[in-house]
Design a protein around this motif. Structure first.
Motif, PDB file in Angstrom:
ATOM      1  N   ALA A 135       0.826  -1.195   0.000  1.00  0.00           N
ATOM      2  CA  ALA A 135       0.000   0.000   0.000  1.00  0.00           C
ATOM      3  C   ALA A 135       0.869   1.258   0.000  1.00  0.00           C
ATOM      4  O   ALA A 135       1.978   1.264   0.546  1.00  0.00           O
ATOM      5  N   PHE A 136       0.382   2.320  -0.619  1.00  0.00           N
ATOM      6  CA  PHE A 136       1.085   3.598  -0.619  1.00  0.00           C
ATOM      7  C   PHE A 136       1.126   4.170   0.789  1.00  0.00           C
ATOM      8  O   PHE A 136       0.103   4.255   1.470  1.00  0.00           O
ATOM      9  N   ARG A 137       2.300   4.572   1.215  1.00  0.00           N
ATOM     10  CA  ARG A 137       2.478   5.178   2.530  1.00  0.00           C
ATOM     11  C   ARG A 137       3.061   6.577   2.348  1.00  0.00           C
ATOM     12  O   ARG A 137       4.255   6.717   2.045  1.00  0.00           O
ATOM     13  N   PRO A 138       2.254   7.629   2.493  1.00  0.00           N
ATOM     14  CA  PRO A 138       2.761   8.980   2.250  1.00  0.00           C
ATOM     15  C   PRO A 138       3.899   9.336   3.201  1.00  0.00           C
ATOM     16  O   PRO A 138       3.971   8.860   4.326  1.00  0.00           O
ATOM     17  N   GLY A 139       4.780  10.194   2.704  1.00  0.00           N
ATOM     18  CA  GLY A 139       5.932  10.587   3.494  1.00  0.00           C
ATOM     19  C   GLY A 139       5.598  11.482   4.667  1.00  0.00           C
ATOM     20  O   GLY A 139       6.382  11.603   5.602  1.00  0.00           O
ATOM     21  N   ARG A 140       4.454  12.129   4.613  1.00  0.00           N
ATOM     22  CA  ARG A 140       3.945  12.936   5.729  1.00  0.00           C
ATOM     23  C   ARG A 140       2.439  12.759   5.772  1.00  0.00           C
ATOM     24  O   ARG A 140       1.839  12.208   4.844  1.00  0.00           O
ATOM     25  N   GLY A 141       1.831  13.216   6.838  1.00  0.00           N
ATOM     26  CA  GLY A 141       0.386  13.129   6.930  1.00  0.00           C
ATOM     27  C   GLY A 141      -0.283  13.964   5.853  1.00  0.00           C
ATOM     28  O   GLY A 141      -0.167  15.189   5.870  1.00  0.00           O
ATOM     29  N   MET A 142      -0.940  13.316   4.911  1.00  0.00           N
ATOM     30  CA  MET A 142      -1.641  14.026   3.834  1.00  0.00           C
ATOM     31  C   MET A 142      -2.677  13.104   3.218  1.00  0.00           C
ATOM     32  O   MET A 142      -2.746  11.924   3.533  1.00  0.00           O
ATOM     33  N   SER A 143      -3.480  13.660   2.311  1.00  0.00           N
ATOM     34  CA  SER A 143      -4.671  12.969   1.807  1.00  0.00           C
ATOM     35  C   SER A 143      -4.396  11.977   0.689  1.00  0.00           C
ATOM     36  O   SER A 143      -5.258  11.176   0.351  1.00  0.00           O
ATOM     37  N   GLY A 144      -3.223  12.040   0.061  1.00  0.00           N
ATOM     38  CA  GLY A 144      -2.931  11.203  -1.087  1.00  0.00           C
ATOM     39  C   GLY A 144      -3.106  11.957  -2.395  1.00  0.00           C
ATOM     40  O   GLY A 144      -3.571  13.100  -2.425  1.00  0.00           O
ATOM     41  N   PHE A 145      -2.745  11.305  -3.495  1.00  0.00           N
ATOM     42  CA  PHE A 145      -2.705  11.947  -4.805  1.00  0.00           C
ATOM     43  C   PHE A 145      -3.793  11.400  -5.727  1.00  0.00           C
ATOM     44  O   PHE A 145      -4.184  10.240  -5.629  1.00  0.00           O
ATOM     45  N   VAL A 146      -4.270  12.251  -6.622  1.00  0.00           N
ATOM     46  CA  VAL A 146      -5.254  11.859  -7.630  1.00  0.00           C
ATOM     47  C   VAL A 146      -4.476  11.307  -8.829  1.00  0.00           C
ATOM     48  O   VAL A 146      -3.836  12.058  -9.568  1.00  0.00           O
ATOM     49  N   THR A 147      -4.513   9.980  -8.997  1.00  0.00           N
ATOM     50  CA  THR A 147      -3.770   9.329 -10.081  1.00  0.00           C
ATOM     51  C   THR A 147      -4.700   8.335 -10.788  1.00  0.00           C
ATOM     52  O   THR A 147      -5.626   8.731 -11.451  1.00  0.00           O
ATOM     53  N   GLY A 148      -4.442   7.024 -10.645  1.00  0.00           N
ATOM     54  CA  GLY A 148      -5.305   6.024 -11.271  1.00  0.00           C
ATOM     55  C   GLY A 148      -5.375   6.199 -12.771  1.00  0.00           C
ATOM     56  O   GLY A 148      -4.356   6.388 -13.441  1.00  0.00           O
ATOM     57  N   ASP A 149      -6.585   6.150 -13.328  1.00  0.00           N
ATOM     58  CA  ASP A 149      -6.770   6.302 -14.767  1.00  0.00           C
ATOM     59  C   ASP A 149      -6.327   7.667 -15.273  1.00  0.00           C
ATOM     60  O   ASP A 149      -6.110   7.847 -16.473  1.00  0.00           O
ATOM     61  N   GLN A 150      -6.205   8.653 -14.373  1.00  0.00           N
ATOM     62  CA  GLN A 150      -5.789   9.991 -14.779  1.00  0.00           C
ATOM     63  C   GLN A 150      -4.272  10.146 -14.831  1.00  0.00           C
ATOM     64  O   GLN A 150      -3.762  11.188 -15.245  1.00  0.00           O
ATOM     65  N   GLY A 151      -3.541   9.121 -14.427  1.00  0.00           N
ATOM     66  CA  GLY A 151      -2.093   9.165 -14.533  1.00  0.00           C
ATOM     67  C   GLY A 151      -1.437  10.021 -13.472  1.00  0.00           C
ATOM     68  O   GLY A 151      -2.054  10.416 -12.475  1.00  0.00           O
ATOM     69  N   LEU A 152      -0.170  10.308 -13.710  1.00  0.00           N
ATOM     70  CA  LEU A 152       0.653  11.025 -12.737  1.00  0.00           C
ATOM     71  C   LEU A 152       0.164  12.443 -12.492  1.00  0.00           C
ATOM     72  O   LEU A 152       0.149  12.923 -11.356  1.00  0.00           O
ATOM     73  N   GLY A 153      -0.197  13.150 -13.527  1.00  0.00           N
ATOM     74  CA  GLY A 153      -0.589  14.561 -13.418  1.00  0.00           C
ATOM     75  C   GLY A 153      -0.528  15.182 -14.788  1.00  0.00           C
ATOM     76  O   GLY A 153      -0.929  14.558 -15.771  1.00  0.00           O
ATOM     77  N   HIS A 154       0.000  16.415 -14.879  1.00  0.00           N
ATOM     78  CA  HIS A 154       0.222  16.991 -16.201  1.00  0.00           C
ATOM     79  C   HIS A 154       1.593  17.653 -16.273  1.00  0.00           C
ATOM     80  O   HIS A 154       2.176  18.013 -15.252  1.00  0.00           O
ATOM     81  N   VAL A 155       2.109  17.770 -17.499  1.00  0.00           N
ATOM     82  CA  VAL A 155       3.358  18.471 -17.747  1.00  0.00           C
ATOM     83  C   VAL A 155       3.100  19.596 -18.739  1.00  0.00           C
ATOM     84  O   VAL A 155       2.194  19.516 -19.575  1.00  0.00           O
ATOM     85  N   VAL A 156       3.925  20.640 -18.629  1.00  0.00           N
ATOM     86  CA  VAL A 156       3.806  21.813 -19.497  1.00  0.00           C
ATOM     87  C   VAL A 156       5.151  22.057 -20.176  1.00  0.00           C
ATOM     88  O   VAL A 156       6.185  22.150 -19.506  1.00  0.00           O
ATOM     89  N   LEU A 157       5.116  22.144 -21.498  1.00  0.00           N
ATOM     90  CA  LEU A 157       6.302  22.418 -22.297  1.00  0.00           C
ATOM     91  C   LEU A 157       6.140  23.749 -23.008  1.00  0.00           C
ATOM     92  O   LEU A 157       5.051  24.070 -23.500  1.00  0.00           O
TER      93      LEU A 157
END
Length: 303
Positions: A135-157
């Motif tokens: 299971a994912f264990r966050p490095g500090r107390g926090m809610s977690g990240f929105v990933t799954g089917d949406q992937g890592l996030g977004h990048v800007v070039l």
């Protein structure tokens, strides 16, 4: 049937990101204690790897002499789509190479191809990203990240020719345009593209002549409090704020921006708008509803 036959998009998500940096070791504490990621087992050559969810890792920072992009890792939903990608790229004059078994194993995917876009940025398209039963264990107390089917996030070039970028990423790779932002003062001229429910997994901006820049990575969290905490604690971690806490016009994201130890920026955000089947692209003349004020000092730093 390949996924490209279903929805027209070749890429289905941003899967992973690799950076080379002389400050790679700083990412162990920064990634864990500030971003809230889990530090995973090291990659090749002592690379620091960050885990954000059930995937084995999402971000890799490899020690090196200068800050530079190592790879953008995109995902497809069907193994056959890798063959489609090779043919599309070849038709556009871009030669892709199949990854070796060793490289596939390093990236923790079943298969991948690699290529450089017309501006020299290194990309990979992979299928079969491997998950971790732990299971994912966050490095500090926090809610977690929105990933799954949406992937890592977004990048800007930022590219020297935005229209050529649109033809390559939209026409060849099949990214679907979400909207545009063109400010009257000419500071922002950008296009935003989706490949899943995330408002955009890629954005392209008009850059300076001859300059090709990786501007930022967006990470989305599950709580507005995590964004507020990140905004409040930038100075404590020695980070330079790039844009203040605010809300964007187009994706409605509430976020703040800072410069990472490796020059590029991270947008840390909450509650981004999601794409629906009825989505119609729009054009905006401002990037913010409120906040998101540029830090003039941060803008002096090299990209």
């Amino acid at each position: 049937m390949s996924s490209t036959q279903v929805n027209g998009s070749l890429i289905q998500a941003l899967g992973y990101l690799g950076i080379v940096s002389p400050n790679a070791e700083k990412w162990r504490a920064y990634g864990s204690d500030y971003l809230g990621a889990q530090v995973a087992a090291d990659g090749p050559n002592g690379a620091v790897r960050l885990k954000l969810d059930k995937e084995k890792w999402r971000i890799q920072i490899t020690p090196g002499a200068v800050d530079q992009v190592d790879f953008f890792g995109w995902l497809v939903n069907a193994e056959e789509d890798l063959d489609v990608a090779v043919k599309r790229l070849a038709a556009a004059g871009v030669q892709a190479a199949w990854g070796s078994a060793e490289l596939d194993a390093e990236r923790c995917v079943n298969k991948l191809i690699k290529f450089s876009d017309p501006w020299g940025m290194p990309h990979e398209i992979a299928w079969g990203q491997l998950t971790d039963p732990e299971a994912f264990r966050p490095g500090r107390g926090m809610s977690g990240f929105v990933t799954g089917d949406q992937g890592l996030g977004h990048v800007v070039l930022a590219l020297p020719d935005l229209e050529a970028g649109h033809k390559f990423f939209g026409g060849v790779l099949g990214f679907q345009m979400s909207d545009k932002i063109i400010t009257p003062n000419g500071m922002i001229n950008a296009r935003f593209y989706h490949v899943n429910a995330r408002h955009h997994s890629l954005a392209l901006g008009q850059g300076r002549p001859g300059a090709v820049v990786f501007d930022h990575l967006m990470l989305q969290v599950n709580s507005i409090d995590d964004v507020g905490w990140a905004s409040d604690n930038m100075a404590a971690f020695g980070l330079n704020e790039t844009l203040s806490l605010g809300r964007h016009t187009n994706d409605q994201m509430v976020s703040c921006y800072h410069q990472t130890p490796s020059s590029f920026h991270i947008e840390y955000g909450y509650a981004g708008l999601e794409i629906t089947p009825e989505w119609v692209p729009r054009a905006y003349t401002d990037h913010r509803v409120w906040g998101h004020k540029f830090n003039a000092e941060a803008l002096k730093n090299p990209p």
